[in-house]
Write an enzyme that holds these catalytic residues in place. Structure first.
Site, PDB file in Angstrom:
ATOM      1  N   CYS A  40      -5.147   1.156   6.827  1.00 28.88           N
ATOM      2  CA  CYS A  40      -5.421   2.594   6.748  1.00 28.88           C
ATOM      3  C   CYS A  40      -6.713   2.918   6.006  1.00 28.88           C
ATOM      4  O   CYS A  40      -7.030   4.101   5.804  1.00 28.88           O
ATOM      5  CB  CYS A  40      -4.244   3.316   6.086  1.00 28.88           C
ATOM      6  SG  CYS A  40      -3.992   2.879   4.338  1.00 28.88           S
TER       7      CYS A  40
ATOM      8  N   CYS B 156      -9.420  -6.500  -8.790  1.00 30.06           N
ATOM      9  CA  CYS B 156      -9.083  -5.520  -9.828  1.00 30.06           C
ATOM     10  C   CYS B 156      -8.664  -4.223  -9.127  1.00 30.06           C
ATOM     11  O   CYS B 156      -9.499  -3.512  -8.555  1.00 30.06           O
ATOM     12  CB  CYS B 156     -10.293  -5.303 -10.729  1.00 30.06           C
ATOM     13  SG  CYS B 156      -9.973  -4.227 -12.135  1.00 30.06           S
TER      14      CYS B 156
ATOM     15  N   CYS C 242       0.430   3.386   3.493  1.00 30.75           N
ATOM     16  CA  CYS C 242       0.972   2.973   4.797  1.00 30.75           C
ATOM     17  C   CYS C 242       2.022   1.891   4.711  1.00 30.75           C
ATOM     18  O   CYS C 242       2.621   1.535   5.724  1.00 30.75           O
ATOM     19  CB  CYS C 242      -0.155   2.507   5.711  1.00 30.75           C
ATOM     20  SG  CYS C 242      -0.970   0.975   5.173  1.00 30.75           S
TER      21      CYS C 242
ATOM     22  N   CYS D 200       0.845  -1.188   0.000  1.00 30.95           N
ATOM     23  CA  CYS D 200       0.000   0.000   0.000  1.00 30.95           C
ATOM     24  C   CYS D 200       0.888   1.249   0.000  1.00 30.95           C
ATOM     25  O   CYS D 200       1.791   1.381   0.837  1.00 30.95           O
ATOM     26  CB  CYS D 200      -0.905  -0.012   1.226  1.00 30.95           C
ATOM     27  SG  CYS D 200      -1.925   1.472   1.404  1.00 30.95           S
TER      28      CYS D 200
ATOM     29  N   CYS E  94      -7.415  -1.179   2.033  1.00 30.14           N
ATOM     30  CA  CYS E  94      -6.309  -1.598   2.887  1.00 30.14           C
ATOM     31  C   CYS E  94      -6.837  -1.753   4.311  1.00 30.14           C
ATOM     32  O   CYS E  94      -7.495  -0.857   4.842  1.00 30.14           O
ATOM     33  CB  CYS E  94      -5.180  -0.566   2.843  1.00 30.14           C
ATOM     34  SG  CYS E  94      -3.844  -0.874   4.024  1.00 30.14           S
TER      35      CYS E  94
END
Length: 219
Positions: free
Chosen positions: A180, A200, A131, A128, A177
């Site tokens: 976060c 996707c 984060c 990510c 995520c």
């Protein structure tokens, strides 16, 4: 009357006088002077013994002082309950590029076949950009033909979360995520085996810093 007869009459008179309830003065005085027998005193009742109980001592309650919590600057407070990272919108804008902020924090979608990673075949872990949490492995990436990076399984069940998305007159499942809550993309039920799922995702912006999904070499 003969003399002896007169004596008998006098004696009878004396007996009658003293026998009809009149008390002999000498006998009366003796009776009055005789002290009466002392009456026995009633036994004294035993005195009741009263034991004084000392008053109960009540311990004073401890006086609790309020816990003083030092103020922490907002930028330093990131980890909250359940391991989540929380930042203000201004902090996210400062951390991310405008393109990343639009995708990650405003749920934007990049155009198909324009992302930096849709055709990436490097081996590594996709993380990510907001984060740094590890999200997907190149081992589960496949060619979906959609123009977006596609995976059939996240790196772990705890890496991503799902939310209902009813925007654009469609029912979809948003992928975020788990650390976060940044928007990653959507998941569909038309992927390959063994899961039959297609995650996707947006590539993010590769130039100019961190990307939403970046590839790093495996050890």
């Amino acid at each position: 009357m003969r003399r002896w007869e007169m004596l008998s009459v006098c004696a009878a008179t004396v007996v009658a006088l003293y026998g009809c309830g009149k008390t002999n003065p000498q006998t009366e005085n003796v009776t009055k002077e005789m002290p009466s027998a002392p009456k026995e005193a009633a036994p004294a009742e035993p005195a009741e013994i009263v034991v004084e109980t000392p008053p109960e001592t009540i311990a004073p309650e401890p006086i609790s002082k309020p816990i003083e919590v030092a103020a922490v600057p907002e930028k330093d407070v990131e980890m909250v309950a359940d391991g989540k990272i929380v930042k203000t919108e201004a902090e996210w804008r400062e951390l991310l590029t405008p393109e990343q902020f639009k995708v990650l924090r405003q749920k934007g979608t990049e155009r198909a076949f324009t992302g930096a990673l849709w055709d990436n075949h490097d081996h590594g872990i996709y993380t990510c950009a907001a984060c740094g949490t590890q999200l997907f492995s190149s081992e589960t990436k496949f060619e979906s033909g959609t123009g977006w990076p596609s995976f059939y399984e996240p790196i772990s069940a705890q890496a991503v979360g799902e939310k209902a998305d009813n925007t654009l007159f469609m029912r979809r499942t948003e992928v975020v995520c788990s650390r976060c809550d940044s928007h990653l993309g959507h998941v569909f039920n038309d992927g390959p085996q063994p899961t039959g799922l297609r995650y996707c995702l947006n590539s993010g912006v590769h130039k100019g810093g961190r990307v939403m999904v970046s590839s790093s070499a495996l050890p």
